[in-house]
Every structure is written in structure tokens, then in C-alpha cells.
Design an enzyme around this catalytic site. Structure first.
Site, short mmCIF file in Angstrom:
data_model
loop_
_atom_site.label_atom_id
_atom_site.label_comp_id
_atom_site.label_asym_id
_atom_site.label_seq_id
_atom_site.Cartn_x
_atom_site.Cartn_y
_atom_site.Cartn_z
N ARG A 61 0.82 -1.22 0.00
CA ARG A 61 0.00 0.00 0.00
C ARG A 61 0.85 1.26 0.00
NH1 ARG A 61 -2.64 -3.49 3.12
NH2 ARG A 61 -1.78 -2.56 5.00
N GLU A 98 5.30 -9.72 16.00
CA GLU A 98 4.77 -10.22 17.27
C GLU A 98 5.07 -11.72 17.40
OE1 GLU A 98 0.64 -9.41 17.57
OE2 GLU A 98 0.50 -10.08 19.65
P1 AMP Z 1 4.29 -1.86 11.58
O1 AMP Z 1 5.51 -2.54 11.06
O2 AMP Z 1 3.72 -2.52 12.79
O3 AMP Z 1 4.47 -0.38 11.76
O4 AMP Z 1 3.15 -2.08 10.50
C1 AMP Z 1 3.15 -1.33 9.40
C2 AMP Z 1 2.66 -2.08 8.19
O5 AMP Z 1 1.54 -2.91 8.45
C3 AMP Z 1 2.24 -1.07 7.18
O6 AMP Z 1 2.77 -1.46 5.93
C4 AMP Z 1 0.74 -1.08 7.22
O7 AMP Z 1 0.23 -1.08 5.91
C5 AMP Z 1 0.35 -2.36 7.93
N1 AMP Z 1 -0.56 -2.16 9.07
C6 AMP Z 1 -0.28 -2.37 10.38
N2 AMP Z 1 -1.32 -2.16 11.15
C7 AMP Z 1 -2.33 -1.77 10.34
C8 AMP Z 1 -3.69 -1.39 10.56
N3 AMP Z 1 -4.26 -1.36 11.80
N4 AMP Z 1 -4.43 -1.04 9.49
C9 AMP Z 1 -3.89 -1.06 8.25
N5 AMP Z 1 -2.61 -1.42 7.99
C10 AMP Z 1 -1.84 -1.77 9.01
#
Ligand code: AMP
Length: 173
Positions: A61, A98
Site C-alpha cells: 500500500r 509479534e
Molecule cells: P508496523 O511494522 O507494525 O508499523 O506495521 C506497518 C505495516 O503494516 C504497514 O505497511 C501497514 O500497511 C500495515 N498495518 C499495520 N497495522 C495496520 C492497521 N491497523 N491497518 C492497516 N494497515 C496496518
């Protein structure tokens, strides 16, 4: 109109992709001509002071926003992808989830040392994805000048994980 007028186009989808996660669905925003344009213009205003040479998009995305942003700025674009998708010589970074680990890849010659790179993704959650991407940028001599997100889930503390790099988000939850 400013992006604040279009927040109804970010849809909460509970329990996707697994129970307990509230997924921020940006597809209604993409489908709305004025809303999508407002998002790209707001990202452009956010990152312009960082004077990026290239916009880097994170699969998948992140690509949607990064490529339109790169076009708006008249910069080129660098892509970071999931393993096995990029055809030429890659650098890779593995990071903790996680449960388990994930890996991201970038072409080793995607960034010229010293280039100013802004990292773009749709959502900043725990920050693991963005942190791994910043590590990739630095591993090839890139200068990470900022990380920009459409949405920041502030309660997950991702911003703290990204250290000294300037972090900007258009919408915070
Ligand atoms: P993180 O590595 O935990 O910061 O997760 C980021 C990635 O996961 C990004 O590429 C987001 O597109 C996706 N992501 C994580 N949590 C969500 C959420 N609640 N809604 C949509 N996309 C998420």
C-alpha cells in the site's frame, strides 16, 4: 479541501486480518478523486521541507501513495519489496514481528550514496516495517531525511522506534 474533510474515507474494519486488529482501510480514499488528490498534496507539503531526492515506497500500500507523491514532486521512486520479488542483486533486512520475523528487500543499486530519501507508507503501526526500511536505506549509504505516513496509530509507539529521523503523519489515531 484539506485532508481533514476526507477522514470518513478511512474505513475501520474490525478483526482484519486477525481478531483484535482494527484495520485502517484506505481503499475508499483511493476511490475518491478529491480525497486521493488531497492526500497526495498533503504528503507533498509534509515532505518538501525535507528536500528529498527520491521517494521510497514500501510494498504494497505504500506504493500507492509513494508513486503518486514522487510524480507530484517530480522526484524518482525507490521500492522496497517482500522477499523474492525483485529481480536484481538485493540487500535485505529481517525484523521481528509479534510472532516470528519478516524480511524486506531493496535493489543494492537503488540508492546512490548520499541521496536524500523519504520513506513513505500508508500506516505507521509498531514501526518495525519503517525501521527495517530505514536500515536498508542506510546500509547502502542513503541519507534518510524523513518518514511520512498517511496514518499513525499513536498508541502503538512506532514513532519512538524510528529514532532521530523526522516522522510525519497526516492523520493520527
Ligand atoms: P508496523 O511494522 O507494525 O508499523 O506495521 C506497518 C505495516 O503494516 C504497514 O505497511 C501497514 O500497511 C500495515 N498495518 C499495520 N497495522 C495496520 C492497521 N491497523 N491497518 C492497516 N494497515 C496496518
Amino acid at each position: 479541501m484539506p485532508l481533514a474533510a476526507y477522514t470518513h474515507l478511512i474505513r475501520d474494519v474490525p478483526d482484519f486480518p486477525k481478531p483484535g486488529i482494527v484495520f485502517k482501510d484506505i481503499t475508499p480514499l483511493l476511490q475518491d478523486p478529491a480525497g486521493f488528490r488531497a492526500a497526495i498534496l498533503a504528503l507533498a507539503a509534509l515532505v518538501t521541507p525535507w528536500r528529498p531526492d527520491r521517494v521510497l515506497g514500501i510494498e504494497s500500500r505504500g506504493f500507492l501513495f509513494a508513486s503518486a507523491l514522487a510524480y507530484a514532486l517530480g522526484s524518482g521512486m525507490v521500492i522496497v519489496r517482500k522477499p523474492g520479488k525483485l529481480p536484481s542483486n538485493c540487500v535485505r533486512q529481517t525484523y521481528a514481528l509479534e510472532y516470528g520475523t519478516d524480511t524486506l528487500e531493496m535493489h543494492a543499486d537503488a540508492i546512490i550514496p548520499g541521496q536524500r530519501i523519504v520513506v513513505v507508507d500508508d500506516v505507521l503501526a509498531t514501526g518495525g516495517t519503517a525501521q527495517a526500511t530505514l536500515d536498508l536505506v542506510r546500509s547502502v549509504g542513503g541519507h534518510a531525511v524523513g518518514a511520512a505516513f498517511l496514518i499513525e496509530l499513536g498508541f502503538l509507539g512506532g514513532r519512538q522506534r524510528l529514532g532521530d529521523v523526522p516522522v510525519g503523519a497526516l492523520l493520527r489515531y
